[in-house]
Enzyme design. Structure first.
Site, PDB file in Angstrom:
ATOM      1  N   GLY A  11       0.822  -1.205   0.000  1.00 38.75           N
ATOM      2  CA  GLY A  11       0.000   0.000   0.000  1.00 38.75           C
ATOM      3  C   GLY A  11       0.855   1.252   0.000  1.00 38.75           C
ATOM      4  O   GLY A  11       1.862   1.325   0.706  1.00 38.75           O
ATOM      5  N   ARG A  72       0.923  -5.286  -5.469  1.00 40.46           N
ATOM      6  CA  ARG A  72       1.082  -6.491  -4.659  1.00 40.46           C
ATOM      7  C   ARG A  72       1.402  -7.640  -5.613  1.00 40.46           C
ATOM      8  O   ARG A  72       0.828  -7.746  -6.689  1.00 40.46           O
ATOM      9  CB  ARG A  72      -0.183  -6.772  -3.852  1.00 40.46           C
ATOM     10  CG  ARG A  72      -0.548  -5.583  -2.939  1.00 40.46           C
ATOM     11  CD  ARG A  72      -1.692  -5.911  -2.005  1.00 40.46           C
ATOM     12  NE  ARG A  72      -2.164  -4.718  -1.303  1.00 40.46           N
ATOM     13  CZ  ARG A  72      -1.612  -4.207  -0.217  1.00 40.46           C
ATOM     14  NH1 ARG A  72      -0.533  -4.794   0.291  1.00 40.46           N
ATOM     15  NH2 ARG A  72      -2.106  -3.129   0.362  1.00 40.46           N
ATOM     16  N   CYS A  73       2.340  -8.501  -5.222  1.00 36.60           N
ATOM     17  CA  CYS A  73       2.836  -9.523  -6.154  1.00 36.60           C
ATOM     18  C   CYS A  73       2.900 -10.879  -5.463  1.00 36.60           C
ATOM     19  O   CYS A  73       3.837 -11.167  -4.706  1.00 36.60           O
ATOM     20  CB  CYS A  73       4.213  -9.119  -6.678  1.00 36.60           C
ATOM     21  SG  CYS A  73       4.910 -10.282  -7.873  1.00 36.60           S
ATOM     22  N   ASP A 103       5.016  -4.727   6.170  1.00 40.89           N
ATOM     23  CA  ASP A 103       5.387  -6.077   6.579  1.00 40.89           C
ATOM     24  C   ASP A 103       5.593  -7.016   5.389  1.00 40.89           C
ATOM     25  O   ASP A 103       6.594  -7.724   5.313  1.00 40.89           O
ATOM     26  CB  ASP A 103       4.308  -6.634   7.509  1.00 40.89           C
ATOM     27  CG  ASP A 103       4.620  -8.033   7.993  1.00 40.89           C
ATOM     28  OD1 ASP A 103       5.360  -8.164   8.981  1.00 40.89           O
ATOM     29  OD2 ASP A 103       4.127  -9.012   7.381  1.00 40.89           O
ATOM     30  N   THR A 125       4.268   2.800   5.743  1.00 39.25           N
ATOM     31  CA  THR A 125       2.887   2.339   5.839  1.00 39.25           C
ATOM     32  C   THR A 125       2.123   3.271   6.761  1.00 39.25           C
ATOM     33  O   THR A 125       2.653   3.680   7.803  1.00 39.25           O
ATOM     34  CB  THR A 125       2.788   0.893   6.379  1.00 39.25           C
ATOM     35  OG1 THR A 125       1.427   0.600   6.733  1.00 39.25           O
ATOM     36  CG2 THR A 125       3.659   0.693   7.600  1.00 39.25           C
ATOM     37  N   ASP A 127      -0.240   2.518   8.649  1.00 32.79           N
ATOM     38  CA  ASP A 127      -0.748   1.813   9.828  1.00 32.79           C
ATOM     39  C   ASP A 127       0.166   1.927  11.046  1.00 32.79           C
ATOM     40  O   ASP A 127      -0.257   1.620  12.158  1.00 32.79           O
ATOM     41  CB  ASP A 127      -0.963   0.331   9.513  1.00 32.79           C
ATOM     42  CG  ASP A 127      -2.133   0.104   8.566  1.00 32.79           C
ATOM     43  OD1 ASP A 127      -3.070   0.922   8.584  1.00 32.79           O
ATOM     44  OD2 ASP A 127      -2.101  -0.880   7.811  1.00 32.79           O
ATOM     45  N   ASP A 129       2.571   0.042  11.980  1.00 27.17           N
ATOM     46  CA  ASP A 129       2.552  -1.271  12.627  1.00 27.17           C
ATOM     47  C   ASP A 129       3.839  -2.074  12.420  1.00 27.17           C
ATOM     48  O   ASP A 129       3.832  -3.309  12.523  1.00 27.17           O
ATOM     49  CB  ASP A 129       1.361  -2.089  12.123  1.00 27.17           C
ATOM     50  CG  ASP A 129       1.416  -2.339  10.616  1.00 27.17           C
ATOM     51  OD1 ASP A 129       2.233  -1.701   9.924  1.00 27.17           O
ATOM     52  OD2 ASP A 129       0.620  -3.173  10.120  1.00 27.17           O
ATOM     53  N   ARG A 171      -6.517  -2.669   9.841  1.00 31.14           N
ATOM     54  CA  ARG A 171      -7.055  -4.034   9.868  1.00 31.14           C
ATOM     55  C   ARG A 171      -6.517  -4.818  11.068  1.00 31.14           C
ATOM     56  O   ARG A 171      -7.244  -5.539  11.748  1.00 31.14           O
ATOM     57  CB  ARG A 171      -6.708  -4.755   8.557  1.00 31.14           C
ATOM     58  CG  ARG A 171      -7.366  -6.123   8.418  1.00 31.14           C
ATOM     59  CD  ARG A 171      -7.168  -6.714   7.029  1.00 31.14           C
ATOM     60  NE  ARG A 171      -5.761  -6.895   6.699  1.00 31.14           N
ATOM     61  CZ  ARG A 171      -5.098  -6.177   5.800  1.00 31.14           C
ATOM     62  NH1 ARG A 171      -5.732  -5.210   5.142  1.00 31.14           N
ATOM     63  NH2 ARG A 171      -3.821  -6.397   5.542  1.00 31.14           N
ATOM     64  N   ARG A 252      -4.941   7.511   2.585  1.00 33.31           N
ATOM     65  CA  ARG A 252      -3.636   7.212   1.989  1.00 33.31           C
ATOM     66  C   ARG A 252      -3.058   8.387   1.195  1.00 33.31           C
ATOM     67  O   ARG A 252      -1.861   8.446   0.976  1.00 33.31           O
ATOM     68  CB  ARG A 252      -3.752   6.021   1.036  1.00 33.31           C
ATOM     69  CG  ARG A 252      -3.943   4.692   1.708  1.00 33.31           C
ATOM     70  CD  ARG A 252      -3.608   3.590   0.713  1.00 33.31           C
ATOM     71  NE  ARG A 252      -3.903   2.285   1.262  1.00 33.31           N
ATOM     72  CZ  ARG A 252      -3.118   1.624   2.089  1.00 33.31           C
ATOM     73  NH1 ARG A 252      -1.995   2.167   2.496  1.00 33.31           N
ATOM     74  NH2 ARG A 252      -3.465   0.430   2.535  1.00 33.31           N
TER      75      ARG A 252
END
Length: 319
Positions: A11, A72-73, A103, A125, A127, A129, A171, A252
């Protein structure tokens, strides 16, 4: 080391461009060639790689998103996908890699380091986190976006005497909800790290109503469930009129704050510094306003946790 690469993955977050700029300019300052890998690990596999110059990163420090784009892969999670990426790194003579992301991005960086490619992870990110750093790139900007939205919603909540449920991103991590709720005086904050009982939420709303409070703000991290479901349950239990706002991807975007621009510049430059020192398989971060770095395996093995003192404070101030 003569050539390094940089990619953004997962993201997007405001400040990624500032980090890219720092990697490129720090690298060129030390006579390195710097290559941009477009579209994250998917671009690494496909060879979407271009050499970046000083001018390539001009006029981007204030822009949100990422000039290198992101994706994303799933293929890169496989040994075959990783090998394709390594073949592209060999093809371009890239001897070290800076990965900016969260992460999942760090998991890919770890795999590359294990297979002999010096890789440094930069936490990007919204988040917040990622263990091993007090703040991640983009968190401060997203937080201020949320606060601005809540301020506006509170104006109309006051006018119409309603309970407003605001769903924010998070999330698995409640940092955005917690910080925004404390900063904006929310009556209740629901985060995935703390179990909540709807009866307690309702009791607090009813106590406020009994003392003449006409409106309330409740912040819900998406990991706790749907804001719409929370609102329906509150209406059923109290009869209070509720409205729901799901902030979504607006969190974002936007121009990064000064904090995120400075943080991204420091972390991006430090990542290059570690590669120049011959280090690999590390993540960079900031703790107590000091730059730090940790083994990427150690960081990925740790679990993010919220500041529980801050959470308790939010409860004490919202009685």
């Amino acid at each position: 080391m003569k050539r390094i690469g940089v990619l953004t993955s997962g993201g997007d977050s405001p400040g990624m461009n500032a980090a890219i700029r720092a990697v490129v300019r720090k690298g060129i300052y030390h006579d390195l060639e710097v290559y941009g890998i477009y579209n994250g690990y998917a671009g690494l596999i496909s060879g979407n790689i271009k050499k970046l110059e000083l001018g390539s990163v001009g006029d981007i420090i204030h822009r949100g998103g990422t000039m290198l784009h992101s994706a994303r892969c799933l293929e890169f999670k496989t040994p075959e996908g990783q090998q394709k990426g390594i073949e592209q790194l060999k093809k371009y003579g890239i001897e070290g890699l800076v990965v900016i992301g969260g992460d999942g991005s760090f998991q890919g960086a770890k795999k590359l380091s294990e297979q002999g490619y010096p890789t440094i992870g930069v936490p990007g990110t919204i988040d917040n986190d990622i263990p091993g750093t007090d703040f991640t790139i983009g968190f401060d900007t997203a937080l201020n976006t949320i606060i601005d939205a809540i301020d506006k919603i509170r104006d109309t909540a006051t006018s119409h005497e309603r309970t407003y449920i605001i769903e924010v991103m998070g999330r698995d991590a409640g940092d955005l909800a917690l910080w925004a709720g404390l900063a904006d005086g929310a009556e209740t904050i629901l985060i995935p790290e703390e179990e909540h009982k709807m009866e307690q939420v309702v009791q607090k709303l009813q106590r406020g109503h009994e003392r003449g409070k006409k409106h309330s703000i409740i912040i819900v991290a998406e990991g706790c469930g749907s804001g719409v479901d929370v609102a329906k349950e509150i209406e059923t239990l109290t009869g209070f009129e509720t409205r729901v706002t799901v902030l979504g991807h607006i969190q974002r975007g936007g121009s990064p704050t000064a904090f995120d621009r400075v943080l991204a510049s420091r972390l991006g430059a430090q990542a290059v510094e570690l590669l120049l020192q011959g280090k690999a398989g590390r993540t960079v971060g900031i703790e107590n306003n000091k730059l730090v770095d940790y083994d990427i395996t150690e960081v990925l093995s740790r679990k993010h946790s919220i500041d529980r003192d801050m959470y308790r404070l939010s409860q004490e101030l919202s009685i």
